[in-house]
Design a protein around this motif. Structure first.
Motif, short mmCIF file in Angstrom:
data_model
loop_
_atom_site.label_atom_id
_atom_site.label_comp_id
_atom_site.label_asym_id
_atom_site.label_seq_id
_atom_site.Cartn_x
_atom_site.Cartn_y
_atom_site.Cartn_z
N PHE A 212 0.84 -1.20 0.00
CA PHE A 212 0.00 0.00 0.00
C PHE A 212 0.87 1.25 0.00
CE2 PHE A 212 -4.44 -1.27 1.13
CZ PHE A 212 -4.24 -2.64 1.09
N PRO A 213 0.36 2.37 -0.55
CA PRO A 213 1.09 3.65 -0.42
C PRO A 213 1.24 4.01 1.06
CG PRO A 213 -0.68 3.84 -2.04
CD PRO A 213 -0.88 2.52 -1.35
N GLY A 214 2.45 4.19 1.50
CA GLY A 214 2.70 4.40 2.92
C GLY A 214 3.28 3.18 3.60
N GLY A 215 3.22 2.05 2.90
CA GLY A 215 3.88 0.84 3.35
C GLY A 215 3.45 0.36 4.73
N LEU A 216 4.44 0.00 5.53
CA LEU A 216 4.17 -0.65 6.81
C LEU A 216 3.58 0.28 7.86
CD1 LEU A 216 7.22 -3.08 7.18
CD2 LEU A 216 4.92 -3.55 6.36
N LEU A 217 3.48 1.58 7.57
CA LEU A 217 2.77 2.46 8.50
C LEU A 217 1.33 2.00 8.70
CD1 LEU A 217 3.81 6.17 7.80
CD2 LEU A 217 3.96 4.94 9.96
N LEU B 99 2.47 12.95 -0.94
CA LEU B 99 2.83 14.36 -0.79
C LEU B 99 4.27 14.55 -0.32
CD1 LEU B 99 -0.48 15.72 0.82
CD2 LEU B 99 0.32 16.02 -1.54
N ARG B 100 4.82 13.57 0.40
CA ARG B 100 6.18 13.69 0.91
C ARG B 100 7.01 12.46 0.53
NH1 ARG B 100 6.06 16.75 6.79
NH2 ARG B 100 4.78 18.52 6.12
N PRO B 101 7.25 12.28 -0.75
CA PRO B 101 7.99 11.08 -1.19
C PRO B 101 9.41 11.00 -0.63
CG PRO B 101 7.76 12.67 -2.99
CD PRO B 101 6.89 13.15 -1.87
N SER B 102 9.99 12.16 -0.30
CA SER B 102 11.36 12.16 0.21
C SER B 102 11.47 11.51 1.59
CB SER B 102 11.89 13.59 0.28
OG SER B 102 11.10 14.37 1.16
N GLU B 103 10.34 11.42 2.30
CA GLU B 103 10.36 10.85 3.65
C GLU B 103 10.07 9.35 3.65
OE1 GLU B 103 7.74 13.03 6.16
OE2 GLU B 103 8.85 14.91 6.00
N ARG B 104 9.72 8.81 2.49
CA ARG B 104 9.42 7.38 2.43
C ARG B 104 10.70 6.57 2.54
NH1 ARG B 104 5.53 7.59 -2.79
NH2 ARG B 104 7.60 7.89 -3.67
N PRO B 105 10.72 5.53 3.35
CA PRO B 105 11.90 4.67 3.40
C PRO B 105 11.96 3.74 2.19
CG PRO B 105 10.22 3.85 4.90
CD PRO B 105 9.70 5.13 4.33
N ALA B 106 13.02 2.98 2.10
CA ALA B 106 13.17 2.04 0.98
C ALA B 106 12.07 0.99 1.01
CB ALA B 106 14.54 1.37 1.06
N PRO B 107 11.58 0.55 -0.16
CA PRO B 107 10.52 -0.47 -0.18
C PRO B 107 10.96 -1.77 0.49
CG PRO B 107 10.84 0.51 -2.36
CD PRO B 107 11.98 0.97 -1.50
N GLU B 108 9.99 -2.49 1.03
CA GLU B 108 10.25 -3.78 1.67
C GLU B 108 10.60 -4.82 0.61
OE1 GLU B 108 9.90 -4.94 5.18
OE2 GLU B 108 10.37 -2.82 5.24
N PRO B 109 11.52 -5.74 0.90
CA PRO B 109 11.80 -6.83 -0.05
C PRO B 109 10.57 -7.71 -0.21
CG PRO B 109 12.90 -7.21 2.06
CD PRO B 109 12.36 -5.82 2.10
N LYS B 110 10.28 -8.08 -1.45
CA LYS B 110 9.09 -8.89 -1.71
C LYS B 110 9.35 -10.35 -1.36
CE LYS B 110 7.35 -5.85 -5.37
NZ LYS B 110 6.92 -5.74 -6.77
N ILE B 111 8.35 -10.97 -0.74
CA ILE B 111 8.50 -12.39 -0.36
C ILE B 111 7.58 -13.28 -1.18
CG2 ILE B 111 9.17 -11.80 1.99
CD1 ILE B 111 6.39 -12.62 2.90
N LEU C 117 -6.17 6.44 4.49
CA LEU C 117 -6.10 7.43 3.41
C LEU C 117 -5.13 8.55 3.76
CD1 LEU C 117 -9.84 7.80 2.27
CD2 LEU C 117 -7.92 6.90 0.92
N TYR C 118 -5.10 8.92 5.04
CA TYR C 118 -4.15 9.95 5.49
C TYR C 118 -2.71 9.47 5.28
CZ TYR C 118 -1.22 12.42 8.90
OH TYR C 118 -0.19 13.10 9.51
N ILE C 119 -2.45 8.22 5.61
CA ILE C 119 -1.10 7.67 5.43
C ILE C 119 -0.74 7.64 3.94
CG2 ILE C 119 0.30 5.57 5.67
CD1 ILE C 119 -1.27 4.98 8.24
N ALA C 120 -1.70 7.23 3.09
CA ALA C 120 -1.45 7.20 1.65
C ALA C 120 -1.19 8.60 1.11
CB ALA C 120 -2.65 6.56 0.94
#
Length: 442
Positions: free
Chosen positions: A100-105, A206-218, A198-201
């Motif tokens: 999801f947009p926002g990942g594990l948050l 809106l702040r892509p620079s604050e997103r961490p690296a994507p999780e490795p896919k399993i 929706l707020y997390i997404a």
């Protein structure tokens, strides 16, 4: 209302408020403060014997069969808090939510939603999910203000999604069906969880620079394999909520099923020992005794205020303004936001219902719908300083200042205000499911 009646009512309210704030300011427990206010009201404004009235009222409120579900649901939450449930939930949810947009948050929101369905307590939900998510999200580099803010807001879902302790207290206060209130909280609770997500997404876009690296896919098989860890808690949710929905059990009977299921789950996970069993039992007893004392004091205060005629006079005064139901709800929203800054949720409900109940009945507002409304505004109180309980819990867990946590949680507060607007615009969100359940049981 004549001028004389207004002056007499204002005097009574002034005395009640003075005694209340004096006792609370002196550090007296909320339940005892309520009894003290009621006692002074009986002595000062009625000819009745306060001692016998208090004894009868306290006993009748404490011996309510409906109230039996309260300590059982609290105990169920305490048992689960001491299991490996939080660790298993993260492993089961992470592979799906990472996409999801926002990942594990999103684990903060979904984890709180899942645990709320087997707990009923905002504090238990916050502590259980927080001890799981905070270290993991920090390790992955998510911004601290998002980790703290989303957790503070999402944990309030423990007050709405059944089994909810606040809804039990409200139902006992207004003599409304606990099962119907539980059913009413399901859809609004899911809608509110969706708004949080929706707020997390939106933050992610809106702040892509604050997103961490994507999780490795399993892979799909790996995600499915991890999802098996969620089966025990899903079974417990179905056992508790499904038994009420199907009409098999009342709220009290479902709470007993929940305790048995929680004990079985803890035993299967190897978390159930003599120490954890006694610790969960004692914690549940302390919390239940605190809430019971507040309810006893509130019952006596309700009786005292009824004898003095204050609720009827206030209801008549407000009725004279000829407010529409929407205007009344707007005024009550502001009222509960203010009072929630100084009282915890359950205290705010029991303290005010003696006055608010006649108003909403006179305005023709559905009591089931109003129960969900009051839970949403009480949820706001959990994250508003200076007495927001979730803020205190998070301060202990993260060591941040109260000001920092309150600022991080402020967007979640605004989302709850939006939820009130949605409830007013679409009241069927709260009333549709209980009506369907009643029709199915007829």
């Amino acid at each position: 209302m004549t001028g004389f009646d207004r002056d007499a009512t204002a005097l009574k309210i002034g005395v009640f408020l003075f005694v209340m704030f004096f006792l609370l300011g002196s550090g007296v427990w909320v339940g005892l403060a309520l009894m003290g206010v009621a006692y002074m009201g009986m002595i000062g404004f009625t000819p009745r014997n306060p001692g016998s009235s208090m004894a009868i009222t306290v006993w009748s409120s404490a011996s309510s069969w409906t109230l039996t579900s309260l300590p059982l649901f609290i105990w169920m939450g305490e048992i689960l808090y001491r299991t490996k449930l939080s660790e298993d939930m993260f492993k089961g949810l992470a592979p799906w939510l990472a996409r999801f947009p926002g990942g594990l948050l999103h684990t903060n929101v979904v984890g709180c939603t899942v645990f709320a369905a087997v707990s009923g307590s905002s504090a238990a939900t916050l502590m259980t999910v927080g001890k799981m998510s905070i270290p993991e999200l920090r390790k992955r580099g998510f911004p601290e203000y998002m980790v703290v803010g989303t957790l503070a807001g999402a944990a309030t879902l423990g007050l709405m999604i059944p089994p909810s302790l606040t809804l039990i207290v409200y139902g006992v206060s207004v003599q409304e069906s606990i099962t119907s209130l539980f059913m009413a909280g399901v859809i609004p609770g899911l809608v509110l969880a969706g708004l949080f997500m929706l707020y997390i997404a939106a933050w992610s876009f809106l702040r892509p620079s604050e997103r961490p690296a994507p999780e490795p896919k399993i892979g799909f098989r790996g995600a499915l394999r991890n999802s098996r860890l969620l089966l025990p808690v899903i079974v417990l949710i179905v056992l508790v909520i499904g038994s009420m929905y199907a009409g098999i059990a009342t709220a009290t009977e479902a709470s007993a099923f929940g305790v048995v299921g929680a004990l079985a789950l803890a035993s299967m996970q190897g978390s159930l020992s003599r120490t954890t069993f006694i610790a969960s039992l004692m914690a549940a007893a302390r919390t239940s005794a605190m809430i019971a004392l507040i309810l006893m004091g509130a019952s006596f205060l309700t009786l005292s205020m009824g004898f003095t005629g204050v609720p009827r006079a206030l209801a008549g005064w407000i009725k004279s303004f000829d407010l529409s139901p929407v205007a009344l709800i707007a005024a009550l929203t502001l009222f509960y936001i203010v009072i929630g800054m100084f009282l915890d949720g359950i205290s705010a409900v029991v303290l005010t219902m003696a006055i608010i109940d006649p108003m909403i009945r006179a305005a023709g507002i559905d009591l089931i719908w109003f129960g969900i409304f009051i839970v949403v505004v009480v949820e706001m109180a959990q994250i508003t300083p200076p007495v927001g309980f979730n803020l205190f819990v998070l301060q202990g867990m993260t060591r941040h200042s109260m000001n920092y946590i309150a600022r991080a949680a402020f967007p979640m507060f605004l989302i709850m205000v939006l939820m009130v607007v949605i409830l007013v615009a679409f009241p069927g969100l709260a009333t549709w499911l209980p009506s369907m359940v009643r029709q199915a049981q007829m």
